[in-house]
Design a protein around this motif. Structure first.
Motif, PDB file in Angstrom:
ATOM      1  N   ASP A  18      51.688  48.929  16.449  1.00 41.82           N
ATOM      2  CA  ASP A  18      52.193  49.082  17.811  1.00 41.82           C
ATOM      3  C   ASP A  18      53.460  48.256  18.034  1.00 41.82           C
ATOM      4  O   ASP A  18      53.700  47.244  17.355  1.00 41.82           O
ATOM      5  CB  ASP A  18      51.124  48.661  18.829  1.00 41.82           C
ATOM      6  CG  ASP A  18      49.853  49.491  18.700  1.00 41.82           C
ATOM      7  OD1 ASP A  18      49.963  50.663  18.305  1.00 41.82           O
ATOM      8  OD2 ASP A  18      48.767  48.958  18.976  1.00 41.82           O
ATOM      9  N   ASP A  19      54.260  48.671  19.022  1.00 42.10           N
ATOM     10  CA  ASP A  19      55.458  47.914  19.388  1.00 42.10           C
ATOM     11  C   ASP A  19      55.108  46.587  20.039  1.00 42.10           C
ATOM     12  O   ASP A  19      55.861  45.613  19.934  1.00 42.10           O
ATOM     13  CB  ASP A  19      56.330  48.731  20.344  1.00 42.10           C
ATOM     14  CG  ASP A  19      56.902  49.977  19.686  1.00 42.10           C
ATOM     15  OD1 ASP A  19      56.986  49.999  18.446  1.00 42.10           O
ATOM     16  OD2 ASP A  19      57.255  50.927  20.413  1.00 42.10           O
ATOM     17  N   VAL A  20      53.982  46.563  20.744  1.00 37.42           N
ATOM     18  CA  VAL A  20      53.493  45.333  21.371  1.00 37.42           C
ATOM     19  C   VAL A  20      52.059  45.097  20.916  1.00 37.42           C
ATOM     20  O   VAL A  20      51.192  45.947  21.139  1.00 37.42           O
ATOM     21  CB  VAL A  20      53.545  45.417  22.909  1.00 37.42           C
ATOM     22  CG1 VAL A  20      52.956  44.157  23.525  1.00 37.42           C
ATOM     23  CG2 VAL A  20      54.976  45.630  23.389  1.00 37.42           C
ATOM     24  N   VAL A  21      51.817  43.969  20.268  1.00 37.95           N
ATOM     25  CA  VAL A  21      50.475  43.607  19.814  1.00 37.95           C
ATOM     26  C   VAL A  21      49.945  42.563  20.785  1.00 37.95           C
ATOM     27  O   VAL A  21      50.425  41.425  20.816  1.00 37.95           O
ATOM     28  CB  VAL A  21      50.503  43.043  18.376  1.00 37.95           C
ATOM     29  CG1 VAL A  21      49.089  42.722  17.909  1.00 37.95           C
ATOM     30  CG2 VAL A  21      51.176  44.026  17.424  1.00 37.95           C
ATOM     31  N   ASP A  22      48.972  42.957  21.620  1.00 41.01           N
ATOM     32  CA  ASP A  22      48.489  42.048  22.656  1.00 41.01           C
ATOM     33  C   ASP A  22      46.996  41.752  22.567  1.00 41.01           C
ATOM     34  O   ASP A  22      46.450  41.065  23.430  1.00 41.01           O
ATOM     35  CB  ASP A  22      48.819  42.597  24.048  1.00 41.01           C
ATOM     36  CG  ASP A  22      48.315  44.014  24.256  1.00 41.01           C
ATOM     37  OD1 ASP A  22      47.574  44.514  23.388  1.00 41.01           O
ATOM     38  OD2 ASP A  22      48.657  44.618  25.291  1.00 41.01           O
ATOM     39  N   GLU A  23      46.314  42.259  21.548  1.00 42.06           N
ATOM     40  CA  GLU A  23      44.917  41.893  21.320  1.00 42.06           C
ATOM     41  C   GLU A  23      44.878  40.697  20.377  1.00 42.06           C
ATOM     42  O   GLU A  23      45.390  40.771  19.261  1.00 42.06           O
ATOM     43  CB  GLU A  23      44.140  43.071  20.730  1.00 42.06           C
ATOM     44  CG  GLU A  23      43.960  44.229  21.695  1.00 42.06           C
ATOM     45  CD  GLU A  23      43.039  45.302  21.133  1.00 42.06           C
ATOM     46  OE1 GLU A  23      42.389  45.031  20.093  1.00 42.06           O
ATOM     47  OE2 GLU A  23      42.974  46.388  21.721  1.00 42.06           O
ATOM     48  N   TYR A  24      44.279  39.631  20.822  1.00 46.73           N
ATOM     49  CA  TYR A  24      44.297  38.392  20.040  1.00 46.73           C
ATOM     50  C   TYR A  24      43.014  37.603  20.260  1.00 46.73           C
ATOM     51  O   TYR A  24      42.224  37.890  21.162  1.00 46.73           O
ATOM     52  CB  TYR A  24      45.499  37.530  20.454  1.00 46.73           C
ATOM     53  CG  TYR A  24      45.379  36.957  21.853  1.00 46.73           C
ATOM     54  CD1 TYR A  24      44.872  35.671  22.062  1.00 46.73           C
ATOM     55  CD2 TYR A  24      45.747  37.700  22.977  1.00 46.73           C
ATOM     56  CE1 TYR A  24      44.755  35.142  23.331  1.00 46.73           C
ATOM     57  CE2 TYR A  24      45.639  37.185  24.245  1.00 46.73           C
ATOM     58  CZ  TYR A  24      45.139  35.907  24.420  1.00 46.73           C
ATOM     59  OH  TYR A  24      45.009  35.392  25.690  1.00 46.73           O
ATOM     60  N   LYS A  25      42.827  36.597  19.424  1.00 52.69           N
ATOM     61  CA  LYS A  25      41.764  35.619  19.610  1.00 52.69           C
ATOM     62  C   LYS A  25      42.354  34.237  19.403  1.00 52.69           C
ATOM     63  O   LYS A  25      43.495  34.103  18.924  1.00 52.69           O
ATOM     64  CB  LYS A  25      40.608  35.866  18.640  1.00 52.69           C
ATOM     65  CG  LYS A  25      40.978  35.784  17.169  1.00 52.69           C
ATOM     66  CD  LYS A  25      39.781  36.098  16.283  1.00 52.69           C
ATOM     67  CE  LYS A  25      40.149  36.066  14.796  1.00 52.69           C
ATOM     68  NZ  LYS A  25      38.978  36.355  13.927  1.00 52.69           N
ATOM     69  N   THR A  26      41.628  33.207  19.780  1.00 52.96           N
ATOM     70  CA  THR A  26      42.132  31.846  19.638  1.00 52.96           C
ATOM     71  C   THR A  26      41.126  30.978  18.892  1.00 52.96           C
ATOM     72  O   THR A  26      39.919  31.208  18.950  1.00 52.96           O
ATOM     73  CB  THR A  26      42.417  31.205  21.012  1.00 52.96           C
ATOM     74  OG1 THR A  26      41.201  31.161  21.786  1.00 52.96           O
ATOM     75  CG2 THR A  26      43.474  31.993  21.769  1.00 52.96           C
TER      76      THR A  26
END
Length: 310
Positions: free
Chosen positions: A156-164
């Motif tokens: 994707d152009d924007v990767v916004d699924e994340y974890k910390t």
């Protein structure tokens, strides 16, 4: 290690060696702001350098000539971290506003952004690792949020699924991965070093550097492969010599740095660079920055992955 006060580079293998810094030629069409990072790309055999203003230059290793240059990307923010993706085919930059962008460094086109919805604070370190089980690349970033942000490198152009990964109470300044054993090490401003499971985020162990307040900042981390007992003894002697040399060269300077060495596991050793400074420019020291005392259980397990003191 670079000695900024005397403009010279110190390297070591069997013994320390000092390289004097001499300007042979000056390229006015290259960088006009402080260079944030210069990385060697083994796939294309070039050096890619990026300055704080976002200008990127590609240099030929054979003759030192500039092969490419592009600017922009982080608008009015300063670039604070630079790296390649896992395959070294893309450049990744991060800034003091918490943004992280992937580029095609041959033509300067923006490929994608890695985003999170937490407070936009400075990113100090970034790296990529390969998740062999899932067959995907993973992006890691850490900084003044005191967390490690983890994204799967999607198309994707924007990767916004994340974890910390949460385990620090101060700004993270250093990060290093050891993929063969699936370890990730992070070091922060108050001297705490945490060892994580690279893909799982499980906290394996931690250690802390004891020193005067505001003199414990972990500036660099480096994994070293395990040696035989004889090789380990020789490496420890060389490390001690290098530490002594670095401390001697820094006497009288405004920002002395001393290397401290830890061995949290039997499979690999971890080298940590401790920077002794009173406070960082641009950010005041916190009132609660005293390093926590390591638990007795961790101290007792030092040989198998506990805490270590420099």
């Amino acid at each position: 290690m670079y000695d900024h006060n005397r403009r010279r580079l110190i390297t070591a293998n069997h013994r320390p060696y000092v390289w004097q810094h001499k300007v042979i030629t000056q390229d006015r069409s290259g960088h006009r702001e402080p260079v944030r990072g210069a990385l060697y790309n083994s796939v294309f055999a070039v050096v890619v350098s990026v300055d704080e203003g976002g200008t990127t230059c590609v240099w030929n290793m054979q003759d030192g000539q500039r092969e490419g240059r592009f600017t922009g990307g982080h608008e009015n923010s300063k670039v604070t971290a630079v790296g390649f993706d896992h395959g070294q085919r893309r450049l990744v930059t991060a800034a003091n506003d918490g943004t992280m962008i992937m580029w095609n460094f041959n033509n300067g086109s923006l490929i994608k952004r890695f985003c999170h919805d937490q407070e936009p604070m400075e990113i100090t370190e970034l790296l990529f690792a390969r998740d062999e089980k899932r067959g995907s690349d993973i992006a890691y970033a850490a900084g003044w949020n005191s967390k490690v942000f983890v994204w799967e490198d999607e198309d994707d152009d924007v990767v916004d699924e994340y974890k910390t990964y949460d385990g620090h109470s101060e700004d993270i300044l250093a990060m290093a991965a050891y993929p063969p054993k699936q370890y990730l090490a992070t070091g922060d401003y108050q001297g705490r070093i945490v060892i994580w499971g690279l893909m799982t985020g499980e906290k394996k162990s931690w250690m802390s550097h004891r020193a005067e307040r505001y003199e414990t900042s972990v500036e660099r981390l480096l994994w070293l492969p395990a040696y035989s007992p004889q090789q380990r003894q020789a490496a420890s002697a060389a490390a001690a010599a290098l530490t002594a040399s670095a401390a001697t060269l820094a006497v009288g300077g405004s920002n002395p740095s001393v290397s401290s060495f830890f061995a949290p596991t039997a499979e690999a050793s971890l080298a940590a660079g401790i920077s002794q400074v009173s406070a960082r420019p641009g950010k005041p020291p916190r009132a609660d920055s005293n390093p926590p005392a390591p638990p007795a259980a961790a101290a007792a397990a030092a040989d198998g992955g506990g805490d270590g003191d420099s």
